[in-house]
Design a protein around this motif. Structure first.
Motif, PDB file in Angstrom:
ATOM      1  N   GLY A  80      31.182   2.153  27.435  1.00 27.38           N
ATOM      2  CA  GLY A  80      32.603   2.105  27.148  1.00 27.38           C
ATOM      3  C   GLY A  80      33.170   3.327  26.452  1.00 27.38           C
ATOM      4  O   GLY A  80      34.380   3.387  26.185  1.00 27.38           O
ATOM      5  N   ILE A  81      32.324   4.335  26.162  1.00 26.59           N
ATOM      6  CA  ILE A  81      32.763   5.551  25.479  1.00 26.59           C
ATOM      7  C   ILE A  81      32.544   6.742  26.420  1.00 26.59           C
ATOM      8  O   ILE A  81      31.449   6.897  26.974  1.00 26.59           O
ATOM      9  CB  ILE A  81      31.967   5.780  24.174  1.00 26.59           C
ATOM     10  N   PRO A  82      33.566   7.600  26.624  1.00 28.84           N
ATOM     11  CA  PRO A  82      33.377   8.738  27.519  1.00 28.84           C
ATOM     12  C   PRO A  82      32.164   9.582  27.142  1.00 28.84           C
ATOM     13  O   PRO A  82      31.867   9.766  25.954  1.00 28.84           O
ATOM     14  CB  PRO A  82      34.683   9.537  27.347  1.00 28.84           C
ATOM     15  N   ALA A  83      31.455  10.068  28.159  1.00 33.16           N
ATOM     16  CA  ALA A  83      30.320  10.972  27.982  1.00 33.16           C
ATOM     17  C   ALA A  83      30.633  12.245  28.759  1.00 33.16           C
ATOM     18  O   ALA A  83      30.269  12.376  29.927  1.00 33.16           O
ATOM     19  CB  ALA A  83      29.018  10.333  28.465  1.00 33.16           C
ATOM     20  N   THR A  84      31.329  13.167  28.118  1.00 36.78           N
ATOM     21  CA  THR A  84      31.811  14.357  28.822  1.00 36.78           C
ATOM     22  C   THR A  84      30.717  15.382  29.068  1.00 36.78           C
ATOM     23  O   THR A  84      30.862  16.255  29.919  1.00 36.78           O
ATOM     24  CB  THR A  84      32.929  15.053  28.028  1.00 36.78           C
ATOM     25  N   SER A  87      31.928  19.002  29.196  1.00 40.07           N
ATOM     26  CA  SER A  87      32.528  19.600  30.390  1.00 40.07           C
ATOM     27  C   SER A  87      33.811  18.866  30.766  1.00 40.07           C
ATOM     28  O   SER A  87      33.922  17.655  30.570  1.00 40.07           O
ATOM     29  CB  SER A  87      31.543  19.532  31.557  1.00 40.07           C
ATOM     30  N   ILE A  88      34.745  19.604  31.358  1.00 39.04           N
ATOM     31  CA  ILE A  88      35.951  18.941  31.868  1.00 39.04           C
ATOM     32  C   ILE A  88      35.637  18.149  33.135  1.00 39.04           C
ATOM     33  O   ILE A  88      36.382  17.242  33.505  1.00 39.04           O
ATOM     34  CB  ILE A  88      37.090  19.943  32.135  1.00 39.04           C
ATOM     35  N   ILE A  89      34.518  18.471  33.788  1.00 39.76           N
ATOM     36  CA  ILE A  89      34.167  17.779  35.024  1.00 39.76           C
ATOM     37  C   ILE A  89      33.930  16.299  34.768  1.00 39.76           C
ATOM     38  O   ILE A  89      34.323  15.443  35.559  1.00 39.76           O
ATOM     39  CB  ILE A  89      32.929  18.432  35.671  1.00 39.76           C
ATOM     40  N   ASP A  90      33.289  15.987  33.644  1.00 42.58           N
ATOM     41  CA  ASP A  90      32.965  14.601  33.314  1.00 42.58           C
ATOM     42  C   ASP A  90      33.882  14.020  32.235  1.00 42.58           C
ATOM     43  O   ASP A  90      33.516  13.037  31.577  1.00 42.58           O
ATOM     44  CB  ASP A  90      31.503  14.490  32.859  1.00 42.58           C
ATOM     45  N   ARG A  91      35.041  14.601  32.085  1.00 39.20           N
ATOM     46  CA  ARG A  91      35.953  14.141  31.033  1.00 39.20           C
ATOM     47  C   ARG A  91      36.331  12.668  31.198  1.00 39.20           C
ATOM     48  O   ARG A  91      36.563  11.955  30.225  1.00 39.20           O
ATOM     49  CB  ARG A  91      37.210  15.025  31.015  1.00 39.20           C
ATOM     50  N   GLN A  92      36.391  12.192  32.423  1.00 32.48           N
ATOM     51  CA  GLN A  92      36.783  10.800  32.681  1.00 32.48           C
ATOM     52  C   GLN A  92      35.586   9.882  32.923  1.00 32.48           C
ATOM     53  O   GLN A  92      35.769   8.708  33.253  1.00 32.48           O
ATOM     54  CB  GLN A  92      37.710  10.747  33.907  1.00 32.48           C
ATOM     55  N   PHE A  93      34.368  10.390  32.723  1.00 27.45           N
ATOM     56  CA  PHE A  93      33.183   9.570  32.983  1.00 27.45           C
ATOM     57  C   PHE A  93      32.928   8.633  31.807  1.00 27.45           C
ATOM     58  O   PHE A  93      32.701   9.079  30.681  1.00 27.45           O
ATOM     59  CB  PHE A  93      31.968  10.452  33.235  1.00 27.45           C
ATOM     60  N   VAL A  94      32.956   7.332  32.059  1.00 26.55           N
ATOM     61  CA  VAL A  94      32.719   6.328  31.014  1.00 26.55           C
ATOM     62  C   VAL A  94      31.532   5.468  31.438  1.00 26.55           C
ATOM     63  O   VAL A  94      31.632   4.690  32.402  1.00 26.55           O
ATOM     64  CB  VAL A  94      33.967   5.447  30.791  1.00 26.55           C
TER      65      VAL A  94
END
Length: 456
Positions: A80-84, A87-94
């Motif tokens: 439930g917490i973003p794991a970037t 990188s900006i590539i994974d900015r929306q990866f949760v």
């Protein structure tokens, strides 16, 4: 500042509560914005976990780290917490699940203060991140914190978390630990499950703790491995300590060599016997390590490379572009050489108990400086700072970096203890003995540095 041991004792006797302590850590983390230690401060999660910890203490159900504020490198997954991964590539990866190491820590009551800043996708040693900015060294804000787990080290050195969890592919726990004057342990490869992270290399990546002292480190290791680690050792009498005759005692800055030689003398005073050893195959190790890391990173990132190559920072983009040039036969040869080098290195521990090297050949450098001069010869900072650490990622042996000195400019110098496979207890014992006899003044200076920073 209170140690993990002090915090747990304070909770036990109800001198203070997990909620009170967590609030204080969150306030410090938010005030220390100039250090840029965090990509995200997870205040809501921290307070929720602190309330659970308080209830568990009151019911007599406290875990090994119940109510202890930790930080986690941002390539380690928390549900439930973003794991970037910086990188900006994974900015929306949760992530939808916790990494196993996070689940173990949560089961033992750890409180998450935040996700820490890091070199993009963990592929660098300065933590000068092009998207989130550099994590700054608390000893001097103009200097690198080391990487790739730089934000983790900064959060501990500035007392924004009681300890932190980082990852290490070629030195990424030990390098920032040395730069920031902390204890950093890369455990035996595979001891701690490294799934649930955005890896560089499954062959080389390790997960491990960064802490202020050996006792704190032992508490975190106990929670991560369900194994007890003692820090009661006060003597090294009879220990056989290997001193490399090659590579690890070459091409270092004078201050590093001075601290290293002084450390060896101190270990002798604690009763250790110094034995000269030759480290096998070390000249070829860095190229093998790089081949494995780049090839496996290319596989891990294959979809991102195909879709988002232009979004990587320049240094990491160059690595990803080069990954496709490594031939299958070269990769398989590197794996085979890894096995042979590991076996040959492991035989040294039939004759010695541990090896001692400098952690780094050079001191921390100003942010943005990418070339270091040693004996008048230039060397790229990346190649320089992994020179004494990456060999042990290749062999998978446990290695711990401890502070051993301070320059006139107040920059920390670390030394590295390396042991046989699964010898974490031995390394922690040796570090504890050195700490008890020689690091009290250093810890006082580090504490003063933290307090001075907090006043500004």
């Amino acid at each position: 500042m209170l140690s993990i041991k002090d915090l747990l004792e304070g909770y036990r006797i109800r001198e203070f509560s997990p909620v009170e302590v967590t609030k204080e850590y969150l306030q410090r983390a938010k005030r220390a914005e100039s250090l840029n230690a965090f990509i995200e401060i997870t205040e809501e999660t921290a307070m929720y976990q602190a309330e659970i910890a308080e209830a568990r203490w009151s019911m007599g159900q406290a875990g090994k780290l119940e109510g202890i504020p930790l930080s986690y490198k941002d390539n380690i997954y928390v549900k439930g917490i973003p794991a970037t991964s910086g990188s900006i590539i994974d900015r929306q990866f949760v992530p939808t699940e916790n990494a196993p190491v996070i689940q173990d820590l949560q089961n033992e009551g750890a409180v998450m203060i935040g996700k820490t800043n890091m070199h993009e996708f963990a592929f660098g040693i300065t933590n000068n991140n092009p998207f989130y900015g550099p994590a700054r060294n608390p000893w001097n804000l103009d200097y690198i914190s080391g990487g790739s787990s730089g934000g983790s080290a900064v959060s501990v050195a500035a007392n924004l978390s009681a300890a932190s969890i980082g990852t290490d592919t070629g030195g990424s726990i030990r390098i920032p630990a040395s730069c920031c004057g902390l204890i950093g342990l890369k455990p035996t490869h595979g001891l701690i499950n490294n799934s649930g992270t955005t890896l560089i290399s499954w062959s080389l990546d390790h997960i491990g703790p960064i802490a202020k002292n050996t006792t704190d480190l032992a508490f975190v290791m106990e929670a991560m491995t369900d194994t007890s680690y003692s820090c009661d050792n006060t003597s090294l009498k009879g220990w056989r300590i290997g001193v490399p005759s090659n590579y690890f005692t070459e091409r270092m800055e004078p201050k590093i060599e001075e601290v290293y030689r002084n450390t060896l003398n101190k270990l002798e005073k604690l009763g250790a016997l110094l034995i000269e050893v030759e480290i096998p195959h070390v000249e070829e190790a860095s190229s093998i390590t790089f081949s494995l890391a780049v090839a496996e990173a290319g596989y891990v990132h294959k979809e991102k490379i195909a879709r988002h190559l232009e979004k990587y920072g320049e240094d990491v983009k160059a690595v990803m572009e080069s990954s496709s040039s490594i031939r299958a036969i070269d990769y398989i040869s590197a794996l085979r050489r890894k096995e042979l080098i590991t076996a040959d290195f492991n035989r040294l521990f039939n004759e010695i108990d541990m090896i001692v090297t400098p952690t780094l050949p050079a001191l921390p450098k100003p942010i943005g400086e990418e070339v270091v001069q040693i004996s008048g010869e230039p060397e790229h900072l990346f190649n320089c700072l992994i020179r004494y650490t990456s060999y042990f990622n290749l062999t998978g042996h446990p290695a711990i970096s401890i502070p051993a000195g301070l320059t006139d400019e107040k920059l920390p110098v670390g030394v590295q203890f390396v042991g046989g496979r699964l010898s974490e207890q031995r390394l922690i014992s040796a570090a504890a003995a050195f700490e008890k006899h020689y690091l009290e003044d250093f810890f006082d200076m580090r504490e003063e540095q933290t307090l001075n920073f907090q006043k500004t």
